[in-house]
Design a protein around this motif. Structure first.
Motif, PDB file in Angstrom:
ATOM      1  N   ASP A   1      -6.592  15.064  -5.384  1.00 57.51           N
ATOM      2  CA  ASP A   1      -6.234  13.734  -4.874  1.00 57.51           C
ATOM      3  C   ASP A   1      -7.460  13.108  -4.223  1.00 57.51           C
ATOM      4  O   ASP A   1      -7.873  13.537  -3.149  1.00 57.51           O
ATOM      5  CB  ASP A   1      -5.102  13.930  -3.846  1.00 57.51           C
ATOM      6  CG  ASP A   1      -4.643  12.636  -3.207  1.00 57.51           C
ATOM      7  OD1 ASP A   1      -4.919  11.572  -3.765  1.00 57.51           O
ATOM      8  OD2 ASP A   1      -3.984  12.715  -2.152  1.00 57.51           O
TER       9      ASP A   1
ATOM     10  N   GLY B   1      -1.383  11.457  -3.586  1.00 54.76           N
ATOM     11  CA  GLY B   1      -1.121  12.821  -4.033  1.00 54.76           C
ATOM     12  C   GLY B   1       0.351  13.182  -3.887  1.00 54.76           C
ATOM     13  O   GLY B   1       0.895  13.994  -4.647  1.00 54.76           O
TER      14      GLY B   1
ATOM     15  N   LEU C   1      -3.172  20.342  -6.493  1.00 58.23           N
ATOM     16  CA  LEU C   1      -3.119  18.906  -6.198  1.00 58.23           C
ATOM     17  C   LEU C   1      -4.518  18.370  -5.948  1.00 58.23           C
ATOM     18  O   LEU C   1      -5.128  18.639  -4.916  1.00 58.23           O
ATOM     19  CB  LEU C   1      -2.215  18.659  -4.975  1.00 58.23           C
ATOM     20  CG  LEU C   1      -2.108  17.205  -4.514  1.00 58.23           C
ATOM     21  CD1 LEU C   1      -1.675  16.287  -5.642  1.00 58.23           C
ATOM     22  CD2 LEU C   1      -1.127  17.103  -3.348  1.00 58.23           C
TER      23      LEU C   1
ATOM     24  N   HIS D   1       0.839  -1.196   0.000  1.00 56.86           N
ATOM     25  CA  HIS D   1       0.000   0.000   0.000  1.00 56.86           C
ATOM     26  C   HIS D   1       0.882   1.256   0.000  1.00 56.86           C
ATOM     27  O   HIS D   1       1.878   1.316   0.718  1.00 56.86           O
ATOM     28  CB  HIS D   1      -0.858  -0.065   1.282  1.00 56.86           C
ATOM     29  CG  HIS D   1      -1.700   1.111   1.539  1.00 56.86           C
ATOM     30  ND1 HIS D   1      -1.416   2.007   2.561  1.00 56.86           N
ATOM     31  CD2 HIS D   1      -2.823   1.542   0.951  1.00 56.86           C
ATOM     32  CE1 HIS D   1      -2.346   2.936   2.556  1.00 56.86           C
ATOM     33  NE2 HIS D   1      -3.211   2.672   1.605  1.00 56.86           N
TER      34      HIS D   1
ATOM     35  N   SER E   1      -6.547  -0.710  -4.770  1.00 50.31           N
ATOM     36  CA  SER E   1      -6.773  -0.834  -3.345  1.00 50.31           C
ATOM     37  C   SER E   1      -7.672  -2.052  -3.166  1.00 50.31           C
ATOM     38  O   SER E   1      -8.251  -2.548  -4.139  1.00 50.31           O
ATOM     39  CB  SER E   1      -7.427   0.472  -2.895  1.00 50.31           C
ATOM     40  OG  SER E   1      -7.910   0.388  -1.604  1.00 50.31           O
TER      41      SER E   1
ATOM     42  N   CYS F   1      -3.863   4.063  -8.322  1.00 47.21           N
ATOM     43  CA  CYS F   1      -3.424   2.771  -7.770  1.00 47.21           C
ATOM     44  C   CYS F   1      -4.591   1.909  -7.325  1.00 47.21           C
ATOM     45  O   CYS F   1      -5.692   2.400  -7.095  1.00 47.21           O
ATOM     46  CB  CYS F   1      -2.426   2.968  -6.637  1.00 47.21           C
ATOM     47  SG  CYS F   1      -3.125   3.416  -5.061  1.00 47.21           S
TER      48      CYS F   1
HETATM   49  P1  NAI Z   1     -11.065  14.370  -0.021  1.00 46.92           P
HETATM   50  O1  NAI Z   1     -12.477  14.000  -0.315  1.00 46.92           O
HETATM   51  O2  NAI Z   1     -10.781  14.939   1.316  1.00 46.92           O
HETATM   52  O3  NAI Z   1     -10.554  15.401  -1.119  1.00 46.92           O
HETATM   53  C1  NAI Z   1     -10.600  15.101  -2.495  1.00 46.92           C
HETATM   54  C2  NAI Z   1     -10.078  16.264  -3.300  1.00 46.92           C
HETATM   55  O4  NAI Z   1     -11.069  17.318  -3.283  1.00 46.92           O
HETATM   56  C3  NAI Z   1      -8.797  16.891  -2.764  1.00 46.92           C
HETATM   57  O5  NAI Z   1      -7.947  17.187  -3.828  1.00 46.92           O
HETATM   58  C4  NAI Z   1      -9.268  18.170  -2.076  1.00 46.92           C
HETATM   59  O6  NAI Z   1      -8.289  19.180  -2.110  1.00 46.92           O
HETATM   60  C5  NAI Z   1     -10.447  18.540  -2.918  1.00 46.92           C
HETATM   61  N1  NAI Z   1     -11.417  19.340  -2.163  1.00 46.92           N
HETATM   62  C6  NAI Z   1     -12.019  18.982  -1.011  1.00 46.92           C
HETATM   63  N2  NAI Z   1     -12.835  19.977  -0.606  1.00 46.92           N
HETATM   64  C7  NAI Z   1     -12.722  20.975  -1.522  1.00 46.92           C
HETATM   65  C8  NAI Z   1     -13.314  22.267  -1.678  1.00 46.92           C
HETATM   66  N3  NAI Z   1     -14.176  22.752  -0.801  1.00 46.92           N
HETATM   67  N4  NAI Z   1     -12.969  22.999  -2.746  1.00 46.92           N
HETATM   68  C9  NAI Z   1     -12.089  22.528  -3.662  1.00 46.92           C
HETATM   69  N5  NAI Z   1     -11.497  21.325  -3.569  1.00 46.92           N
HETATM   70  C10 NAI Z   1     -11.811  20.552  -2.520  1.00 46.92           C
HETATM   71  O7  NAI Z   1     -10.101  13.097  -0.257  1.00 46.92           O
HETATM   72  P2  NAI Z   1     -10.439  11.538  -0.187  1.00 46.92           P
HETATM   73  O8  NAI Z   1     -11.176  11.138  -1.405  1.00 46.92           O
HETATM   74  O9  NAI Z   1     -11.058  11.249   1.117  1.00 46.92           O
HETATM   75  O10 NAI Z   1      -8.989  10.886  -0.233  1.00 46.92           O
HETATM   76  C11 NAI Z   1      -8.123  11.020   0.874  1.00 46.92           C
HETATM   77  C12 NAI Z   1      -6.783  10.395   0.616  1.00 46.92           C
HETATM   78  O11 NAI Z   1      -6.872   8.981   0.589  1.00 46.92           O
HETATM   79  C13 NAI Z   1      -6.086  10.774  -0.687  1.00 46.92           C
HETATM   80  O12 NAI Z   1      -4.796  11.229  -0.339  1.00 46.92           O
HETATM   81  C14 NAI Z   1      -5.976   9.447  -1.468  1.00 46.92           C
HETATM   82  O13 NAI Z   1      -4.815   9.347  -2.258  1.00 46.92           O
HETATM   83  C15 NAI Z   1      -5.930   8.468  -0.344  1.00 46.92           C
HETATM   84  N6  NAI Z   1      -6.313   7.116  -0.737  1.00 46.92           N
HETATM   85  C16 NAI Z   1      -5.351   6.169  -0.867  1.00 46.92           C
HETATM   86  C17 NAI Z   1      -5.673   4.863  -1.191  1.00 46.92           C
HETATM   87  C18 NAI Z   1      -4.629   3.831  -1.362  1.00 46.92           C
HETATM   88  O14 NAI Z   1      -4.956   2.652  -1.475  1.00 46.92           O
HETATM   89  N7  NAI Z   1      -3.366   4.173  -1.391  1.00 46.92           N
HETATM   90  C19 NAI Z   1      -7.062   4.457  -1.374  1.00 46.92           C
HETATM   91  C20 NAI Z   1      -7.997   5.560  -1.286  1.00 46.92           C
HETATM   92  C21 NAI Z   1      -7.630   6.837  -0.956  1.00 46.92           C
END
Ligand code: NAI
Length: 343
Positions: free
Chosen positions: A180, A127, A178, A122, A146, A144
């Protein structure tokens, strides 16, 4: 639900605690450094789903040899702009970072770099890797796999993972943009974060064993795709790029994160890096991205909003706030971090 107490920890100290725990669990130094970097990247931006809340899991998996601690990493250039990176089931944070450096190298020399990572653990808040490229002047997309925990649109059984997508672009002045996101309404880590803080969740995030929406993070059995069929389509796209294209297990065949911590995950990730210099005037491009941000900021906010943010901006603001206050960590996780315990 009664909320768990929080401890506010200074960034450098928290990173050191991460690094020490990973090393104590058995992770070699360079890999522990990069994993700690990724975890701090998440926590300091308020992406708590991928920071301290994961430490006990990582430490246990390291100690149980669910990562290859002595990997034979290998980059193979398969075309002028393409390559594969064999991760040998090492900790994903380190593998995806190294593979991104290769993709950036290809983009610098040929305009585009595409690197498919095969067999890794993992890799956290992905991002980080898109930003890694943007900090070197590149536009980047990374996706990626998951583990399967999301019901496909219209279905009752989990099939795809929360398969995230991250995109970053440099701009003339300021931090890269960014974007993400998990392709679910929320990442699984947000459920873990809510569990650690004993907070309830909105009823739009997930379903219980009966497939009914739930607000209790402890009752969650599967997550929901973001925007119904659209999120479902995106998570399939991610799995094709980061799984089937690379000859890896896909869909429901992807290994579970939590089932057997002594088994390798065999996950895939796909990096695409674009060198703006090959597609037009680089200076004009950077200026226009900055102009776009300025114009978005000038838009009158809708009722209930304080301003229009660019993707990643809220996380940048959180980072500034935490630089003053320290980074919040649940008390029981902090106690674990400062203890000698692994699992
Ligand atoms: P999130 O829903 O908090 O944010 C998603 C995106 O929306 C971000 O880019 C954020 O800056 C943007 N955003 C949020 N509110 C905003 C607003 N008011 N105005 C403009 N843009 C806005 O993120 P989420 O979907 O909960 O993901 C969290 C993290 O989990 C990420 O870093 C992702 O890479 C990671 N992740 C990793 C996995 C893995 O297997 N490695 C699996 C799933 C997620």
């Amino acid at each position: 639900m009664e909320e768990e107490a929080l401890v506010y920890v200074e960034r450098g100290k928290l990173r050191q605690l991460f690094k020490e725990k990973l090393t104590r669990a058995g992770l070699p130094d360079a890999q522990a450094e990069k994993t700690a970097d990724l975890m701090i990247f998440a926590d300091e931006r308020g992406i708590h789903s991928h920071g301290s809340v994961r430490m006990q899991y990582y430490a246990e998996r390291i100690a149980k040899k669910g990562y290859n601690l002595d990997p034979d990493l290998k980059f193979t250039k398969t075309g002028p702009s393409a390559g594969t990176y064999f991760g040998d089931n090492a900790v994903g944070h380190y593998v995806a970072y190294e593979a991104m450096e290769e993709a950036i190298g290809l983009a610098k020399s040929s305009g585009i770099g595409m690197v498919g990572i095969q067999e890794m653990g993992h890799s956290g808040a992905i991002g980080y890797f898109a930003e890694q490229a943007a900090k070197q002047g590149m536009v980047a997309l990374t996706v990626c796999q998951s583990d399967p925990m999301v019901v496909p649109f219209g279905g009752t059984e989990p099939y795809f993972g929360t398969n995230p997508i991250a995109f970053a672009s440099p701009r003339k002045n300021g931090e890269p943009i960014l974007f993400d996101m998990a392709t679910t309404v929320q990442a699984w880590g947000k459920i873990l974060d809510a569990r650690s803080k004993h907070k309830s969740i909105p009823n739009t995030w997930a379903v219980d064993k009966q497939g009914e929406p739930t607000t209790d993070p402890f009752e969650v059995a599967a997550l929901l795709p973001v925007a119904g069929p659209k999120g479902y389509g995106l998570m399939m796209m991610v799995d094709i790029l980061a799984g089937t294209l690379l000859g890896l297990p896909f869909g429901k065949h992807v290994t579970s994160m939590y089932e057997d911590l002594s088994q390798y995950r065999r996950l895939g990730q796909f990096h695409i890096v674009i060198n703006p210099a090959y597609f037009g005037d680089e200076t004009q491009f950077l200026t226009q991205v900055s102009d776009m941000v300025d114009e978005l900021h000038d838009i009158e906010p809708a009722k209930g909003f304080d301003q229009v943010y660019y993707p990643g901006e809220i996380q940048e603001e959180v980072k500034k706030r935490y630089a003053e206050s320290g980074i919040p960590v649940a008390q029981d996780i902090y106690d674990y971090l400062i203890s000698d315990e692994i699992y």
